[in-house]
Design an enzyme around this catalytic site. Structure first.
Site, PDB file in Angstrom:
ATOM      1  CG  HIS A   1      24.787  -8.989  19.433  1.00 12.81           C
ATOM      2  ND1 HIS A   1      24.985  -7.899  20.260  1.00 12.81           N
ATOM      3  CD2 HIS A   1      23.447  -9.127  19.327  1.00 12.81           C
ATOM      4  CE1 HIS A   1      23.801  -7.409  20.620  1.00 12.81           C
ATOM      5  NE2 HIS A   1      22.853  -8.142  20.078  1.00 12.81           N
TER       6      HIS A   1
ATOM      7  CG  HIS B   1      21.165  -3.852  21.750  1.00  7.46           C
ATOM      8  ND1 HIS B   1      20.739  -3.702  20.453  1.00  7.46           N
ATOM      9  CD2 HIS B   1      21.207  -5.190  21.963  1.00  7.46           C
ATOM     10  CE1 HIS B   1      20.510  -4.883  19.911  1.00  7.46           C
ATOM     11  NE2 HIS B   1      20.786  -5.802  20.818  1.00  7.46           N
TER      12      HIS B   1
ATOM     13  CD  GLU C   1      20.746  -6.690  15.948  1.00 12.51           C
ATOM     14  OE1 GLU C   1      21.062  -6.103  14.895  1.00 12.51           O
ATOM     15  OE2 GLU C   1      20.155  -6.133  16.884  1.00 12.51           O
TER      16      GLU C   1
ATOM     17  CG  HIS D   1      21.062  -8.733  24.605  1.00 13.94           C
ATOM     18  ND1 HIS D   1      19.730  -8.983  24.380  1.00 13.94           N
ATOM     19  CD2 HIS D   1      21.568  -8.305  23.422  1.00 13.94           C
ATOM     20  CE1 HIS D   1      19.441  -8.733  23.107  1.00 13.94           C
ATOM     21  NE2 HIS D   1      20.544  -8.323  22.509  1.00 13.94           N
TER      22      HIS D   1
HETATM   23 ZN   LIG Z   1      20.832  -7.828  20.511  1.00 13.83          ZN
END
Ligand SMILES: [Zn+2]
Length: 215
Positions: free
Chosen positions: A92, A155, A74, A94
């Protein structure tokens, strides 16, 4: 070693993300910017088991400057957000409730006044395959207008900050807000704060901390 302190910090935040359950295994990535360089977590590695040398350093064009491991998949999204915002750090994840809201809704409504700390309504970026320039562009668009966080359809979520601690706390706040919303939905229809009610909270001084001016 380039960005030694920043890579140390990445490892510390990796352990905190795992410890708080915001990240399981390698399902998340973190970066911190210093000038024109970015230290980022490596792809496919448990975030609580990284050493500073595992964290590659890239430039703003995603060229590997130092490190043995490949940067997180990412990384294009991180770089797009550094280009579009004054963020100095990005987290970031999940995380569970963030992923639940991102799978069912187009935005997280303001059901608690602390949503203002993230810039108000949190948008859900349109779905695109992970690691692609399309996803980076969609997240950049969802973050427009001074937002400190966004969700990513089907996501997870992303949060930015003036430093890693702040990005981490914003990620934690995002997950808390999503958790309140999802749990509230199980017992009734959550009441959404009106623009006027939110404006009164802003009048009391609750706004996201200013980012330093970028020169
Ligand atoms: Zn991800």
């Amino acid at each position: 070693m380039l960005l030694k302190d920043e890579r140390d910090e990445l490892c510390g935040i990796g352990r905190r993300l795992a410890g708080t359950g915001l990240v399981t295994g390698s399902a998340g990535n973190v970066s911190v910017r210093s000038g024109d360089l970015v230290a980022v977590t490596p792809g496919g590695m448990m975030l609580d088991r990284m050493a500073p040398a595992d964290c590659p350093v890239v430039d703003m064009s995603a060229r590997l400057v130092e490190g043995e491991r490949a940067p997180s998949s990412e990384t294009p999204m991180h770089l797009a957000l550094y280009e579009a915002t004054p963020a100095a750090a990005i987290v970031h994840t999940h995380s569970t409730y963030g992923a639940v809201v991102a799978t069912t809704m187009s935005e997280l409504p303001p059901i608690h006044y602390n949503t203002l700390l993230l810039g108000g309504v949190v948008r859900v970026a349109e779905y695109a395959t992970y690691g692609t320039p399309e996803l980076a562009e969609n997240v950049r668009a969802a973050m427009a207008g001074g937002k400190r966080a966004a969700l990513m359809a089907n996501h997870g979520g992303v949060a930015i900050g003036r430093d890693l601690d702040e990005a981490f706390e914003n990620a934690r706040l995002l997950e808390w807000l999503c958790g309140v919303y999802v749990r509230a939905k199980t017992i009734g229809e959550p009441r959404v704060l009106t623009d006027e009610e939110l404006a009164r909270v802003v009048e009391r001084g609750l706004t996201p901390p200013e980012f330093p001016r970028v020169t």
